[in-house]
Design a protein around this motif. Structure first.
Motif, PDB file in Angstrom:
ATOM      1  N   ALA A 264      11.316 -40.068  24.464  1.00 42.83           N
ATOM      2  CA  ALA A 264      10.720 -41.123  25.289  1.00 42.83           C
ATOM      3  C   ALA A 264       9.213 -41.195  25.150  1.00 42.83           C
ATOM      4  N   VAL A 265       8.554 -40.065  24.855  1.00 40.91           N
ATOM      5  CA  VAL A 265       7.091 -40.024  24.889  1.00 40.91           C
ATOM      6  C   VAL A 265       6.452 -40.190  23.520  1.00 40.91           C
ATOM      7  N   GLY A 266       7.258 -40.188  22.453  1.00 44.00           N
ATOM      8  CA  GLY A 266       6.702 -40.321  21.122  1.00 44.00           C
ATOM      9  C   GLY A 266       6.307 -41.747  20.780  1.00 44.00           C
ATOM     10  N   PHE A 267       5.655 -41.895  19.644  1.00 43.41           N
ATOM     11  CA  PHE A 267       5.260 -43.190  19.093  1.00 43.41           C
ATOM     12  C   PHE A 267       4.311 -43.954  20.024  1.00 43.41           C
ATOM     13  N   GLY A 268       3.287 -43.235  20.481  1.00 44.69           N
ATOM     14  CA  GLY A 268       2.179 -43.882  21.153  1.00 44.69           C
ATOM     15  C   GLY A 268       2.248 -44.005  22.656  1.00 44.69           C
ATOM     16  N   ARG A 269       3.339 -43.598  23.279  1.00 43.85           N
ATOM     17  CA  ARG A 269       3.478 -43.805  24.724  1.00 43.85           C
ATOM     18  C   ARG A 269       2.423 -43.064  25.540  1.00 43.85           C
ATOM     19  N   THR A 270       2.048 -41.864  25.095  1.00 47.34           N
ATOM     20  CA  THR A 270       1.134 -41.053  25.898  1.00 47.34           C
ATOM     21  C   THR A 270      -0.316 -41.204  25.463  1.00 47.34           C
ATOM     22  N   GLY A 271      -0.580 -42.062  24.473  1.00 46.70           N
ATOM     23  CA  GLY A 271      -1.944 -42.277  24.004  1.00 46.70           C
ATOM     24  C   GLY A 271      -2.210 -41.738  22.628  1.00 46.70           C
ATOM     25  N   THR A 272      -1.392 -40.800  22.172  1.00 45.55           N
ATOM     26  CA  THR A 272      -1.425 -40.316  20.794  1.00 45.55           C
ATOM     27  C   THR A 272      -0.067 -40.626  20.182  1.00 45.55           C
ATOM     28  N   LEU A 273       0.012 -40.576  18.860  1.00 46.29           N
ATOM     29  CA  LEU A 273       1.276 -40.942  18.236  1.00 46.29           C
ATOM     30  C   LEU A 273       2.411 -40.075  18.773  1.00 46.29           C
ATOM     31  N   PHE A 274       2.147 -38.767  18.897  1.00 47.65           N
ATOM     32  CA  PHE A 274       3.103 -37.846  19.517  1.00 47.65           C
ATOM     33  C   PHE A 274       2.399 -37.064  20.617  1.00 47.65           C
ATOM     34  N   ALA A 275       3.105 -36.806  21.705  1.00 48.14           N
ATOM     35  CA  ALA A 275       2.490 -36.138  22.856  1.00 48.14           C
ATOM     36  C   ALA A 275       2.008 -34.741  22.498  1.00 48.14           C
ATOM     37  N   CYS A 276       2.701 -34.052  21.590  1.00 47.40           N
ATOM     38  CA  CYS A 276       2.312 -32.687  21.214  1.00 47.40           C
ATOM     39  C   CYS A 276       0.913 -32.621  20.611  1.00 47.40           C
ATOM     40  N   GLU A 277       0.418 -33.753  20.120  1.00 45.05           N
ATOM     41  CA  GLU A 277      -0.926 -33.770  19.531  1.00 45.05           C
ATOM     42  C   GLU A 277      -2.003 -33.455  20.551  1.00 45.05           C
ATOM     43  N   GLN A 278      -1.737 -33.680  21.824  1.00 44.67           N
ATOM     44  CA  GLN A 278      -2.777 -33.515  22.837  1.00 44.67           C
ATOM     45  C   GLN A 278      -2.981 -32.061  23.238  1.00 44.67           C
ATOM     46  N   ALA A 279      -2.089 -31.178  22.826  1.00 45.00           N
ATOM     47  CA  ALA A 279      -2.249 -29.761  23.142  1.00 45.00           C
ATOM     48  C   ALA A 279      -3.410 -29.183  22.342  1.00 45.00           C
ATOM     49  N   GLY A 280      -4.226 -28.384  23.019  1.00 42.69           N
ATOM     50  CA  GLY A 280      -5.317 -27.725  22.337  1.00 42.69           C
ATOM     51  C   GLY A 280      -6.472 -28.630  21.989  1.00 42.69           C
ATOM     52  N   SER A 281      -6.477 -29.850  22.525  1.00 42.66           N
ATOM     53  CA  SER A 281      -7.565 -30.783  22.248  1.00 42.66           C
ATOM     54  C   SER A 281      -8.302 -31.099  23.533  1.00 42.66           C
ATOM     55  N   MET A 282      -9.321 -31.943  23.417  1.00 40.89           N
ATOM     56  CA  MET A 282     -10.065 -32.379  24.595  1.00 40.89           C
ATOM     57  C   MET A 282      -9.413 -33.586  25.256  1.00 40.89           C
ATOM     58  N   VAL A 283      -8.273 -33.997  24.711  1.00 45.89           N
ATOM     59  CA  VAL A 283      -7.611 -35.195  25.224  1.00 45.89           C
ATOM     60  C   VAL A 283      -6.868 -34.851  26.492  1.00 45.89           C
ATOM     61  N   GLY A 284      -7.081 -35.625  27.552  1.00 40.69           N
ATOM     62  CA  GLY A 284      -6.363 -35.435  28.802  1.00 40.69           C
ATOM     63  C   GLY A 284      -5.341 -36.518  29.004  1.00 40.69           C
ATOM     64  N   GLY A 285      -4.464 -36.339  29.981  1.00 40.73           N
ATOM     65  CA  GLY A 285      -3.402 -37.297  30.203  1.00 40.73           C
ATOM     66  C   GLY A 285      -3.889 -38.695  30.512  1.00 40.73           C
ATOM     67  N   ASN A 286      -5.016 -38.815  31.216  1.00 41.50           N
ATOM     68  CA  ASN A 286      -5.507 -40.134  31.585  1.00 41.50           C
ATOM     69  C   ASN A 286      -6.582 -40.655  30.641  1.00 41.50           C
ATOM     70  N   GLU A 287      -6.931 -39.824  29.612  1.00 39.01           N
ATOM     71  CA  GLU A 287      -7.913 -40.248  28.634  1.00 39.01           C
ATOM     72  C   GLU A 287      -7.342 -40.008  27.243  1.00 39.01           C
ATOM     73  N   PRO A 288      -6.339 -40.802  26.861  1.00 35.83           N
ATOM     74  CA  PRO A 288      -5.648 -40.536  25.610  1.00 35.83           C
ATOM     75  C   PRO A 288      -6.553 -40.663  24.403  1.00 35.83           C
ATOM     76  N   GLY A 289      -6.308 -39.821  23.425  1.00 34.42           N
ATOM     77  CA  GLY A 289      -7.050 -39.888  22.176  1.00 34.42           C
ATOM     78  C   GLY A 289      -6.362 -40.776  21.177  1.00 34.42           C
ATOM     79  N   GLU A 290      -7.010 -40.992  20.070  1.00 32.26           N
ATOM     80  CA  GLU A 290      -6.470 -41.908  19.064  1.00 32.26           C
ATOM     81  C   GLU A 290      -5.809 -41.117  17.958  1.00 32.26           C
ATOM     82  N   LYS A 291      -4.697 -41.598  17.500  1.00 28.37           N
ATOM     83  CA  LYS A 291      -3.985 -41.014  16.363  1.00 28.37           C
ATOM     84  C   LYS A 291      -3.431 -42.139  15.526  1.00 28.37           C
ATOM     85  N   SER A 292      -3.783 -42.163  14.275  1.00 31.75           N
ATOM     86  CA  SER A 292      -3.292 -43.221  13.392  1.00 31.75           C
ATOM     87  C   SER A 292      -2.080 -42.747  12.635  1.00 31.75           C
ATOM     88  N   ALA A 293      -1.103 -43.624  12.478  1.00 35.07           N
ATOM     89  CA  ALA A 293       0.084 -43.274  11.705  1.00 35.07           C
ATOM     90  C   ALA A 293      -0.242 -43.131  10.233  1.00 35.07           C
TER      91      ALA A 293
END
Length: 475
Positions: A264-293
């Motif tokens: 449900a959360v993959g393919f851009g729903r959480t702000g990155t292409l996959f939600a797992c990308e936000q682990a270990g980064s400065m990206v927070g749930g309400n400030e999604p980072g950018e990820k290009s396919a």
């Protein structure tokens, strides 16, 4: 035939439907008073019924639609593939759409996920990951590993295996005698924060709970399975990405697999292409980072199994995929007589039509600034929802990327819920239908998960109608 359908009324089509069709996730008795809505076409973020009424699809038709209904680019790819090859057995045979899709998925997912196993839908993907994890340990001579750890409030599907690692009583309670018993650990859900406690602090506290459980049970555990960042069907519960970072470390330390249910959360729903990308980064749930396919590999953590479906085909075809590592693949690679093969199959595994549609979906991510636009839309949605934080019957407004939720309660101070029998969320749904909106709350949680083609003015309409519905629901 299309002309006949267009001239048929909602009432006539609904009557025909109710004579024979049994709908999912429904008490069919409801339709003695609640309308069945026959949809005859879609366009962009809108659905149109047989009487010419339209509905803004605020939930992406069960979280699957990304780029609008009847998307011309996806429809053209599907039509082209239908004229070439519709299906072929996927045991001993292959075809270009499936192998190209596997290459693309390996390219855009976390580095090290080099093997792709196809299924039919999200629940099938979970079944594959659970069986593959168990079978891996068995092939390595660790047959005592037979159990799975899941989060409280989790939901992973409704086939028996997927339901076994779910913790939503509405779905699980009836079938409990048929299910495996998971080991449940407390969710890092930020809703459970103590006064003044941050989302990151909740995640850290819950990682200690997970550590204690692994200390006791790691020898019998195959894997830990989670929905990264958002527990969707459990009420759109959201948590800090630090939990994923810690989870990866604990799985490594205690020698168990990490299954990421990104259905449900993959393919851009959480702000990155996959939600797992936000682990270990400065990206927070309400400030999604950018990820290009078009990127070669995703940052963040790498699970041992990543389950994908829903947005994989932008809501056009049924398809799922489980990505895993070469290490897992090699545990099954042996002479036939060894009996180590993963003998799991679906008749429509690797369906060429679905794979071609998925390729076009990924191509849209690569060709267009989808995630950048989603950030703008998510920020606009957040601004429009902000006033609801002061509502006397709203205990929480939460958001992760293009997923937002409003928690309705009877008493704001104590968070005492409305009795479930009162079906307050249903009142929001019914009001939405009268105001050209499809909103389908989860119990008393009103949520927004629109297609990425939605406009800011359409978001305004969704929120306005939801607020009207909430006022009627809590009256």
């Amino acid at each position: 035939m299309n002309d006949t359908r267009r001239t048929s009324s909602n009432a006539a089509l609904a009557a025909r439907d109710l004579r024979h069709v049994w709908h999912p996730c429904s008490q069919m008795h409801d339709h003695e008073t609640i309308p069945m809505v026959p949809i005859v076409r879609g366009e962009g973020a809108w659905l149109f019924d047989a009487d010419g009424q339209r509905y803004l699809d605020g939930i992406s038709s069960w979280w699957v639609n990304l780029f609008g209904h009847a998307n011309p680019r996806i429809a053209a790819a599907l039509a082209d593939q239908a004229g070439r090859l519709e299906h072929v057995i996927f045991a001993g045979f292959t075809h270009e759409p499936a192998l190209r899709l596997a290459e693309e998925l390996v390219r855009v997912t976390p580095e090290g996920l080099n093997r792709v196993f196809y299924g039919d839908n999200g629940s099938s993907a979970i079944e594959v990951a659970l069986k593959m994890s168990f079978h891996y340990w068995r092939n390595l001579g660790q047959g005592e590993k037979t159990r799975f750890i899941a989060l409280t409030g989790s939901y992973h599907g409704e086939t028996l295996g997927a339901l076994s690692v779910s913790d939503v009583a509405l779905y699980r309670k009836t079938y409990a005698p048929l299910l495996l018993e998971p080991i449940l650990v407390p969710s890092p859900d930020t809703w459970d924060a103590a006064p003044g406690e941050t989302a990151a602090a909740v995640a850290a506290r819950r990682l200690q709970d997970l550590r204690k459980t692994l200390q006791q049970h790691a020898g019998e555990v195959c894997a830990v399975i989670v929905e990264p960042l958002v527990q969707c069907a459990g009420g759109m519960r959201m948590y800090h990405p630090d939990y994923l970072t810690g989870l990866r470390s604990l799985c490594d330390e205690y020698n168990v697999h990490f299954i990421a249910d990104e259905i449900a959360v993959g393919f851009g729903r959480t702000g990155t292409l996959f939600a797992c990308e936000q682990a270990g980064s400065m990206v927070g749930g309400n400030e999604p980072g950018e990820k290009s396919a078009s990127a070669s590999h995703a940052p963040g953590v790498r699970p041992d199994f990543m389950c994908l479906s829903k947005g994989l085909t932008a809501g056009t075809m049924a398809l799922s995929a489980v990505l895993t590592t070469d290490d897992v693949y090699q545990a099954f690679y042996d002479e036939y007589a060894s009996g180590k093969a993963f003998l799991h199959s679906h008749s429509y595994t690797g369906n060429p039509l679905a794979c071609r549609v998925a390729l076009e979906t990924l191509a849209i991510f690569a060709d267009e600034p989808v995630l950048e636009r989603n950030r703008t839309l998510a920020a606009h949605l957040a601004r429009r929802l902000e006033p609801l934080r002061q509502h006397p019957n709203v205990a929480d407004v939460r958001q992760t990327g293009m997923i937002a939720a409003v928690e309705l309660v009877r008493d704001k101070a104590t968070r005492a819920p409305f009795p479930f029998e009162e079906r307050r969320g249903m009142r929001v749904y019914l009001h939405g239908l009268t105001r050209e909106c499809l909103l389908r709350p989860l119990g008393n949680v009103v949520y927004f998960m629109p297609p990425y083609v939605v406009s800011e003015s359409e978001i305004d309409h969704l929120v306005e109608v939801a607020i009207e519905g909430i006022e009627r629901a809590v009256a």
